[in-house]
Design a protein around this motif. Structure first.
Motif, PDB file in Angstrom:
ATOM      1  N   SER A   1       0.830  -1.216   0.000  1.00 54.00           N
ATOM      2  CA  SER A   1       0.000   0.000   0.000  1.00 54.00           C
ATOM      3  C   SER A   1       0.857   1.256   0.000  1.00 54.00           C
ATOM      4  CB  SER A   1      -0.924   0.005   1.218  1.00 54.00           C
ATOM      5  OG  SER A   1      -1.768  -1.112   1.196  1.00 54.00           O
ATOM      6  N   ILE A   2       1.909   1.265   0.799  1.00 56.17           N
ATOM      7  CA  ILE A   2       2.809   2.425   0.828  1.00 56.17           C
ATOM      8  C   ILE A   2       3.462   2.616  -0.537  1.00 56.17           C
ATOM      9  CG2 ILE A   2       4.981   3.297   1.792  1.00 56.17           C
ATOM     10  CD1 ILE A   2       4.092   2.071   4.479  1.00 56.17           C
ATOM     11  N   GLY A   3       3.841   1.528  -1.180  1.00 54.04           N
ATOM     12  CA  GLY A   3       4.426   1.614  -2.519  1.00 54.04           C
ATOM     13  C   GLY A   3       3.458   2.221  -3.520  1.00 54.04           C
ATOM     14  N   ASN A   4       2.195   1.847  -3.432  1.00 59.52           N
ATOM     15  CA  ASN A   4       1.194   2.426  -4.327  1.00 59.52           C
ATOM     16  C   ASN A   4       0.981   3.906  -4.053  1.00 59.52           C
ATOM     17  OD1 ASN A   4       0.502   0.305  -6.065  1.00 59.52           O
ATOM     18  ND2 ASN A   4      -0.730  -0.640  -4.482  1.00 59.52           N
ATOM     19  N   MET A   5       1.042   4.304  -2.791  1.00 61.49           N
ATOM     20  CA  MET A   5       0.911   5.731  -2.464  1.00 61.49           C
ATOM     21  C   MET A   5       2.125   6.520  -2.944  1.00 61.49           C
ATOM     22  SD  MET A   5      -0.989   5.857   1.228  1.00 61.49           S
ATOM     23  CE  MET A   5       0.044   4.695   2.072  1.00 61.49           C
ATOM     24  N   LEU A   6       3.303   5.920  -2.823  1.00 64.53           N
ATOM     25  CA  LEU A   6       4.513   6.595  -3.292  1.00 64.53           C
ATOM     26  C   LEU A   6       4.528   6.739  -4.811  1.00 64.53           C
ATOM     27  CD1 LEU A   6       7.297   5.089  -1.031  1.00 64.53           C
ATOM     28  CD2 LEU A   6       6.442   7.434  -1.027  1.00 64.53           C
ATOM     29  N   LEU A   7       3.798   5.876  -5.493  1.00 63.48           N
ATOM     30  CA  LEU A   7       3.725   5.968  -6.948  1.00 63.48           C
ATOM     31  C   LEU A   7       3.202   7.330  -7.380  1.00 63.48           C
ATOM     32  CD1 LEU A   7       3.955   4.730  -9.744  1.00 63.48           C
ATOM     33  CD2 LEU A   7       1.694   3.720  -9.397  1.00 63.48           C
ATOM     34  N   ALA A   8       2.225   7.869  -6.663  1.00 63.39           N
ATOM     35  CA  ALA A   8       1.699   9.200  -7.005  1.00 63.39           C
ATOM     36  C   ALA A   8       2.779  10.264  -6.850  1.00 63.39           C
ATOM     37  CB  ALA A   8       0.499   9.527  -6.127  1.00 63.39           C
ATOM     38  N   LEU A   9       3.559  10.181  -5.785  1.00 64.82           N
ATOM     39  CA  LEU A   9       4.644  11.148  -5.579  1.00 64.82           C
ATOM     40  C   LEU A   9       5.721  11.003  -6.646  1.00 64.82           C
ATOM     41  CD1 LEU A   9       6.060  13.314  -3.840  1.00 64.82           C
ATOM     42  CD2 LEU A   9       7.072  11.418  -2.543  1.00 64.82           C
ATOM     43  N   ILE A  10       6.086   9.779  -6.947  1.00 63.82           N
ATOM     44  CA  ILE A  10       7.110   9.542  -7.981  1.00 63.82           C
ATOM     45  C   ILE A  10       6.615  10.042  -9.334  1.00 63.82           C
ATOM     46  CG2 ILE A  10       8.406   7.754  -9.208  1.00 63.82           C
ATOM     47  CD1 ILE A  10       8.349   6.141  -6.565  1.00 63.82           C
ATOM     48  N   ALA A  11       5.338   9.807  -9.645  1.00 65.90           N
ATOM     49  CA  ALA A  11       4.773  10.271 -10.918  1.00 65.90           C
ATOM     50  C   ALA A  11       4.745  11.790 -10.978  1.00 65.90           C
ATOM     51  CB  ALA A  11       3.369   9.716 -11.107  1.00 65.90           C
ATOM     52  N   TYR A  12       4.557  12.433  -9.845  1.00 69.81           N
ATOM     53  CA  TYR A  12       4.577  13.901  -9.808  1.00 69.81           C
ATOM     54  C   TYR A  12       5.991  14.422 -10.064  1.00 69.81           C
ATOM     55  CZ  TYR A  12       4.158  18.656  -8.081  1.00 69.81           C
ATOM     56  OH  TYR A  12       4.198  20.019  -7.972  1.00 69.81           O
ATOM     57  N   LEU A  13       6.987  13.728  -9.515  1.00 73.75           N
ATOM     58  CA  LEU A  13       8.373  14.177  -9.648  1.00 73.75           C
ATOM     59  C   LEU A  13       9.000  13.785 -10.977  1.00 73.75           C
ATOM     60  CD1 LEU A  13       9.619  13.318  -6.055  1.00 73.75           C
ATOM     61  CD2 LEU A  13       9.017  15.573  -6.955  1.00 73.75           C
ATOM     62  N   VAL A  14       8.626  12.642 -11.521  1.00 73.48           N
ATOM     63  CA  VAL A  14       9.185  12.151 -12.783  1.00 73.48           C
ATOM     64  C   VAL A  14       8.093  12.282 -13.831  1.00 73.48           C
ATOM     65  CG1 VAL A  14      10.264  10.202 -13.958  1.00 73.48           C
ATOM     66  CG2 VAL A  14      10.641  10.529 -11.508  1.00 73.48           C
ATOM     67  N   ARG A  15       8.156  13.329 -14.620  1.00 75.70           N
ATOM     68  CA  ARG A  15       7.064  13.636 -15.550  1.00 75.70           C
ATOM     69  C   ARG A  15       7.106  12.831 -16.855  1.00 75.70           C
ATOM     70  NH1 ARG A  15       3.712  17.961 -13.876  1.00 75.70           N
ATOM     71  NH2 ARG A  15       4.198  18.146 -11.683  1.00 75.70           N
ATOM     72  N   GLU A  16       8.269  12.434 -17.286  1.00 74.47           N
ATOM     73  CA  GLU A  16       8.403  11.682 -18.539  1.00 74.47           C
ATOM     74  C   GLU A  16       8.037  10.221 -18.282  1.00 74.47           C
ATOM     75  OE1 GLU A  16       8.988  10.781 -22.369  1.00 74.47           O
ATOM     76  OE2 GLU A  16       9.175  12.824 -21.596  1.00 74.47           O
ATOM     77  N   TRP A  17       7.084   9.686 -19.043  1.00 81.33           N
ATOM     78  CA  TRP A  17       6.567   8.350 -18.759  1.00 81.33           C
ATOM     79  C   TRP A  17       7.605   7.258 -18.923  1.00 81.33           C
ATOM     80  CZ3 TRP A  17       6.266   4.418 -22.340  1.00 81.33           C
ATOM     81  CH2 TRP A  17       6.368   4.773 -23.690  1.00 81.33           C
ATOM     82  N   HIS A  18       8.564   7.454 -19.833  1.00 77.74           N
ATOM     83  CA  HIS A  18       9.623   6.454 -20.004  1.00 77.74           C
ATOM     84  C   HIS A  18      10.429   6.307 -18.708  1.00 77.74           C
ATOM     85  CE1 HIS A  18       8.909   7.545 -24.269  1.00 77.74           C
ATOM     86  NE2 HIS A  18       9.182   6.257 -24.468  1.00 77.74           N
ATOM     87  N   TRP A  19      10.823   7.444 -18.151  1.00 78.32           N
ATOM     88  CA  TRP A  19      11.627   7.432 -16.933  1.00 78.32           C
ATOM     89  C   TRP A  19      10.800   7.020 -15.717  1.00 78.32           C
ATOM     90  CZ3 TRP A  19      16.374   6.766 -17.698  1.00 78.32           C
ATOM     91  CH2 TRP A  19      17.004   7.340 -18.799  1.00 78.32           C
ATOM     92  N   LEU A  20       9.521   7.299 -15.742  1.00 75.60           N
ATOM     93  CA  LEU A  20       8.645   6.848 -14.661  1.00 75.60           C
ATOM     94  C   LEU A  20       8.602   5.322 -14.620  1.00 75.60           C
ATOM     95  CD1 LEU A  20       6.607   7.410 -12.413  1.00 75.60           C
ATOM     96  CD2 LEU A  20       4.831   7.492 -14.177  1.00 75.60           C
ATOM     97  N   LEU A  21       8.482   4.692 -15.776  1.00 75.02           N
ATOM     98  CA  LEU A  21       8.486   3.230 -15.827  1.00 75.02           C
ATOM     99  C   LEU A  21       9.811   2.656 -15.330  1.00 75.02           C
ATOM    100  CD1 LEU A  21       6.619   2.578 -19.182  1.00 75.02           C
ATOM    101  CD2 LEU A  21       5.805   2.123 -16.872  1.00 75.02           C
ATOM    102  N   VAL A  22      10.912   3.309 -15.665  1.00 76.03           N
ATOM    103  CA  VAL A  22      12.224   2.867 -15.181  1.00 76.03           C
ATOM    104  C   VAL A  22      12.293   3.019 -13.664  1.00 76.03           C
ATOM    105  CG1 VAL A  22      14.700   3.373 -15.203  1.00 76.03           C
ATOM    106  CG2 VAL A  22      13.421   3.320 -17.346  1.00 76.03           C
ATOM    107  N   ALA A  23      11.801   4.149 -13.150  1.00 77.13           N
ATOM    108  CA  ALA A  23      11.870   4.416 -11.711  1.00 77.13           C
ATOM    109  C   ALA A  23      11.042   3.432 -10.890  1.00 77.13           C
ATOM    110  CB  ALA A  23      11.413   5.852 -11.431  1.00 77.13           C
ATOM    111  N   VAL A  24       9.883   3.049 -11.381  1.00 76.50           N
ATOM    112  CA  VAL A  24       9.036   2.149 -10.591  1.00 76.50           C
ATOM    113  C   VAL A  24       9.334   0.677 -10.853  1.00 76.50           C
ATOM    114  CG1 VAL A  24       7.203   3.844 -10.376  1.00 76.50           C
ATOM    115  CG2 VAL A  24       7.097   2.182 -12.218  1.00 76.50           C
ATOM    116  N   THR A  25      10.033   0.359 -11.936  1.00 79.23           N
ATOM    117  CA  THR A  25      10.364  -1.023 -12.232  1.00 79.23           C
ATOM    118  C   THR A  25      11.695  -1.433 -11.620  1.00 79.23           C
ATOM    119  OG1 THR A  25       9.175  -0.790 -14.310  1.00 79.23           O
ATOM    120  CG2 THR A  25      10.545  -2.720 -14.104  1.00 79.23           C
ATOM    121  N   GLY A  26      12.573  -0.499 -11.390  1.00 84.12           N
ATOM    122  CA  GLY A  26      13.895  -0.789 -10.818  1.00 84.12           C
ATOM    123  C   GLY A  26      13.855  -1.603  -9.532  1.00 84.12           C
TER     124      GLY A  26
END
Length: 132
Positions: free
Chosen positions: A55-80
């Motif tokens: 659940s915390i990971g899913n909540m952090l996804l919103a923050l990460i998506a706000y900080l990483v605007r480019e979808w390519h890099w967002l996928l890299v950030a959450v898949t790492g």
């Protein structure tokens, strides 16, 4: 990570579907296995703790998506972090129930002894029906 290199919507949809299937399979393996290796008194806590981290990971996804605007890099950030968990699975022992069911009793006994020592228990012997 392959999703981040997608060149079309079809490729993105296929790679995200495969990623979702892999994560579902990983969750189905890791959650019961984690609870199997924990003593009975702490199984509920272990399951709740795992769910809280999800659940915390899913909540952090919103923050990460706000900080990483480019979808390519967002996928890299959450898949790492998922790649790290896959590497970690090499050190997680097999299920003792699965090992016994498949005739690998000595290996199961070794893992159960290690688990018992971690929980402050003394050595134990195998019953004759399990040995055979």
């Amino acid at each position: 990570m392959l999703s981040a290199a997608s060149v079309s919507y079809s490729m993105l949809a296929i790679t995200r579907t495969l990623t979702g299937m892999a994560l579902s399979g990983l969750s189905l393996i890791v959650l019961p296995l984690g609870m199997e290796w924990v003593d009975i008194e702490h199984r509920t806590f272990s399951g709740v703790l795992t769910s809280i981290f999800w659940s915390i990971g899913n909540m952090l996804l919103a923050l990460i998506a706000y900080l990483v605007r480019e979808w390519h890099w967002l996928l890299v950030a959450v898949t790492g972090p998922c790649l790290l968990s896959i590497i970690y699975l090499w050190w997680v022992p097999e299920s003792a129930r699965w090992l016994i069911a498949n005739g690998k009793v000595k290996q199961a006994h070794k893992h159960l002894l290690r688990c018992a020592r971690m929980n402050g228990m003394k050595d134990f012997a195998l019953s004759p029906e399990v040995r055979n």
